[in-house]
Design an enzyme around this catalytic site. Sequence first.
Site, PDB file in Angstrom:
ATOM      1  CG  HIS A 376      -2.023   1.006   1.175  1.00 57.82           C
ATOM      2  ND1 HIS A 376      -2.032   2.121   1.981  1.00 57.82           N
ATOM      3  CD2 HIS A 376      -3.154   1.092   0.423  1.00 57.82           C
ATOM      4  CE1 HIS A 376      -3.117   2.839   1.756  1.00 57.82           C
ATOM      5  NE2 HIS A 376      -3.819   2.244   0.810  1.00 57.82           N
ATOM      6  CB  CYS A 377       4.058   2.041   1.724  1.00 58.90           C
ATOM      7  SG  CYS A 377       3.612   1.557   3.383  1.00 58.90           S
TER       8      CYS A 377
END
Length: 385
Positions: A376-377
């Site tokens: 997600h980062c």
Amino acid sequence: MNGSRAGSPAGPGPNRRRFLAAAGLTAAGATLALTQGRAGAGPSRRPAAGGYRVPVEDVRHTRTWMTWPDSTAIWGGGRLRGIQADIALIARTIAAYEPVTMCANSASAARARSMCGSSVTVISSIPVDDCWTRDTGPVFRTDGAGGLDAVGLNFNGWGDKQTHRSDARVAERIASYVGVPFTRADFVGEGGAVEQDGAGTLMATRSSLLNKNRNPGMEQGTLEAAMRDAYGASKVIWFDGVYGQDITDDHVDATSRFLAPGEALVQMPLASDNDDYAKDARQQYRVLTGSTTADGRPMDVMKLQGPDYEKIRSTDPDFLASYANFYLCNDAVICAHFGDEGADAAAKATLARLYPDRTIEQLNIDRLGTGGGGIHCVTQQQPVA
């Protein structure tokens, strides 16, 4: 974002991506950060009103945006190739489900194309410093009537902990590339620091945003109003978080996620874990279970069991083993596995149950995990307008 091993004492000082000795802010870098101001490109402006809001992440996407790391000053020459390989794996996997556009510096664009393959579009017109597109990229908003715009969160290197000359302008440059209106939020933050349900409710940690390294002197009410304006929301659920033990000051997207309006998920530690991040996760679960949505409905909160750090492949003390840091793309959930076979299988089964119409792609991104980040980062969705 949790950069410490669960079940062990948190290390001193910032520990996600141990770059400070090799590439920390020099006196010149600190001066640059101060002269750049909140985002390095002009004064902050309140996002335009008019029904725009950030949708929940399971909406259809036009594409995923990513950025290509190429700095040996940040990663070191021995680690960089492995980090690039994990970024390329994530990009290729997502590209099987939706278009992926990778921003790369001119000097490294050829390598990015070679490692990502022909399914990923690599552009060299948007310079970058690092790979954390969730934090540096624009937050796209829709109005439900075909309109799309973008908001920048004034990225400042997680409180001036890392140089960010190029990353401070990634959000506006992507918005310009897409051709949508761009405005700046009235606060400093990162995309990984805020979760939205698309129906008026946000959640965040005070440690990341109500922090003098991002928003000095700002009261919680003022910050909350700026967040609501930027995201088109009406309520913020706050967690205390963990100050000063990783570069992000504990981003919420490593622990708690919105699944839908009124539905949230929290990654839980083992019962025997009692470090600061384990206490933080339990506090997030307690707060959410006692919270209501923007329209007053009780929150439905699910647990996602985290792995046993004694059973995962990595022994790096900065490793982030977050199943909760998954990414939703069209028709798929992209998540990680860490080598605790029982926990890996259980996490995959939980995500399959939560998203029955999506393929669950579970990847080995251990090299990225040693940098304290996850899938997600390093991704940022552009929703269909």
